[in-house]
Write an enzyme that holds these catalytic residues in place. Sequence first.
Site, short mmCIF file in Angstrom:
data_model
loop_
_atom_site.label_atom_id
_atom_site.label_comp_id
_atom_site.label_asym_id
_atom_site.label_seq_id
_atom_site.Cartn_x
_atom_site.Cartn_y
_atom_site.Cartn_z
N GLY A 1 8.69 27.71 -1.67
CA GLY A 1 9.59 28.84 -1.29
C GLY A 1 10.92 28.80 -2.31
O GLY A 1 11.66 27.63 -2.22
N ARG B 1 3.05 29.24 -5.23
CA ARG B 1 2.27 28.27 -4.31
C ARG B 1 0.73 28.25 -5.06
O ARG B 1 0.07 29.33 -5.56
CB ARG B 1 2.06 28.73 -2.89
N ASP C 1 9.15 20.13 1.11
CA ASP C 1 8.31 19.06 1.46
C ASP C 1 6.89 18.84 1.00
O ASP C 1 6.39 18.07 0.26
CB ASP C 1 8.27 18.54 3.19
N ASP D 1 14.94 25.41 4.66
CA ASP D 1 14.84 25.01 5.97
C ASP D 1 15.58 23.67 6.25
O ASP D 1 15.53 23.31 7.51
CB ASP D 1 13.45 24.61 5.98
N THR E 1 14.87 23.79 -0.47
CA THR E 1 14.32 24.67 0.39
C THR E 1 15.58 25.11 1.56
O THR E 1 16.12 24.16 1.79
CB THR E 1 13.31 23.93 1.21
N ASP F 1 14.63 20.54 5.89
CA ASP F 1 13.67 19.85 6.67
C ASP F 1 12.94 18.71 5.91
O ASP F 1 12.12 18.19 6.16
CB ASP F 1 12.54 20.55 7.29
N ARG G 1 9.27 27.62 10.43
CA ARG G 1 8.13 27.50 10.88
C ARG G 1 7.94 26.22 11.69
O ARG G 1 7.47 26.12 12.85
CB ARG G 1 6.90 27.55 9.82
P1 ATP Z 1 9.23 25.46 1.48
O1 ATP Z 1 9.49 24.66 2.53
O2 ATP Z 1 10.23 26.65 1.04
O3 ATP Z 1 8.03 26.38 2.04
P2 ATP Z 1 7.13 24.03 0.11
O4 ATP Z 1 7.40 23.00 -1.30
O5 ATP Z 1 7.09 23.11 1.20
O6 ATP Z 1 8.48 24.85 0.39
P3 ATP Z 1 4.52 24.41 0.19
O7 ATP Z 1 3.95 26.02 0.00
O8 ATP Z 1 4.14 23.66 1.26
O9 ATP Z 1 6.16 24.77 0.04
O10 ATP Z 1 4.30 23.69 -1.25
C1 ATP Z 1 4.57 24.24 -2.65
C2 ATP Z 1 3.24 23.69 -3.47
O11 ATP Z 1 3.03 22.27 -3.28
C3 ATP Z 1 1.80 24.21 -2.90
O12 ATP Z 1 1.35 25.57 -3.11
C4 ATP Z 1 0.78 23.16 -3.52
O13 ATP Z 1 0.64 23.52 -4.77
C5 ATP Z 1 1.84 21.87 -3.64
N1 ATP Z 1 1.44 21.20 -2.28
C6 ATP Z 1 1.71 21.32 -0.78
N2 ATP Z 1 1.24 20.48 -0.08
C7 ATP Z 1 0.25 19.73 -0.90
C8 ATP Z 1 -0.44 18.59 -0.48
N3 ATP Z 1 -0.62 18.27 0.47
N4 ATP Z 1 -1.22 18.12 -1.64
C9 ATP Z 1 -1.18 18.77 -2.96
N5 ATP Z 1 -0.23 19.75 -3.17
C10 ATP Z 1 0.52 20.19 -2.40
#
Ligand code: ATP
Length: 320
Positions: free
Chosen positions: A12, A73, A104, A129, A127, A131, A173
């Site tokens: 995000g 994503r 994360d 959040d 992020t 978190d 969330r």
């Molecule tokens: P936000 O906290 O704003 O949602 P985020 O980085 O946690 O941001 P995610 O959608 O969880 O958002 O992760 C972003 C991208 O990171 C995913 O689309 C994926 O490509 C990669 N990713 C997330 N989790 C994994 C995982 N367990 N293994 C490999 N790649 C991952």
Amino acid sequence: MLNSIAVMTSGGDSPGMNAAARAVVRTALYEGVTVWGIHDGYHGLLDGDIYKMESKDVGDIIQRGGTFLGTARSKRWRTPEGRKLGYKNLVDRGIEGLCVIGGDGSLRGASLLSQETGIPIVGLPGTIDNDVWGSDYTIGCDTAANTIIDAINKLRDTASAHRRVIVLETMGRNSGWLALVAGISGGAEYILVPEEEYDLHAICEDMQEAYKKGKRYILVVVAEGAGNGQEIADYIAKETGLDTRASVLGHIQRGGSPTVIDRVRASQLGEQAALALISGLSNIVFGFKEGHVVSIDLHDSVNNKKQLDPDYIHIAKVLF
Ligand code: ATP
């Protein structure tokens, strides 16, 4: 010493990501290191959407929300084959280290890439959040909290005029940080977060008592992970008979010009990330503890869940 590094934003978007990427790029150039930008997170890394950056490429962006690099994503990144292709796209261009700015999930994806290929990785927590384990702060959380406060101030005006109960649903969330800080600073009567159990029936009884004693309006802030704002408002209206409205802020919380705090902190983090990568450090995330930049083990950061500050939870209960 690395001679060529890349930077990307992922997950995000959050206000301040631009300031962080700008700091990575300009620090690398200052150190005489080649720096590449990757469009649209892991999606762009897999598609080879990678280009060499100059100082002017990060001009006129520090004041903007979102991310000029774009973000996405990517399902393909979750597979070892996908990450192998991403690695190849870096190596083919002579890129020796990668800075990932994201939440994360993005940091977890970066950690896997480093484990599987050995390429140096430095993460930055980006992020709204707040978190990411190991850091008191994530890039964008301050701007998002201020956006919510602005909404609360406006909602208070109308709630007071009509003697209403207002239920405001915020993002979060899995983490109630945004709801908690916005609720405390907005003077909410009730703050519902995923980390804490609550009894809506008891809250309704409390509200009725408060109205009997002359309360003009009540504000409930709920993190999306703790319940659906509209459903909670419907329940309160049915149970208490009070005029109750729900307001869901949604994606407005992600946007907007970053606050001073987000700009300055993101700049500090970006500089540290670039210097660390260039000097050959890897598997770390830079964050803030008690106002100072700290480095956190990337593996630890993605394998631990950040808890809400108990002092905040306490004060929310005392001051309501
Ligand atoms: P936000 O906290 O704003 O949602 P985020 O980085 O946690 O941001 P995610 O959608 O969880 O958002 O992760 C972003 C991208 O990171 C995913 O689309 C994926 O490509 C990669 N990713 C997330 N989790 C994994 C995982 N367990 N293994 C490999 N790649 C991952």
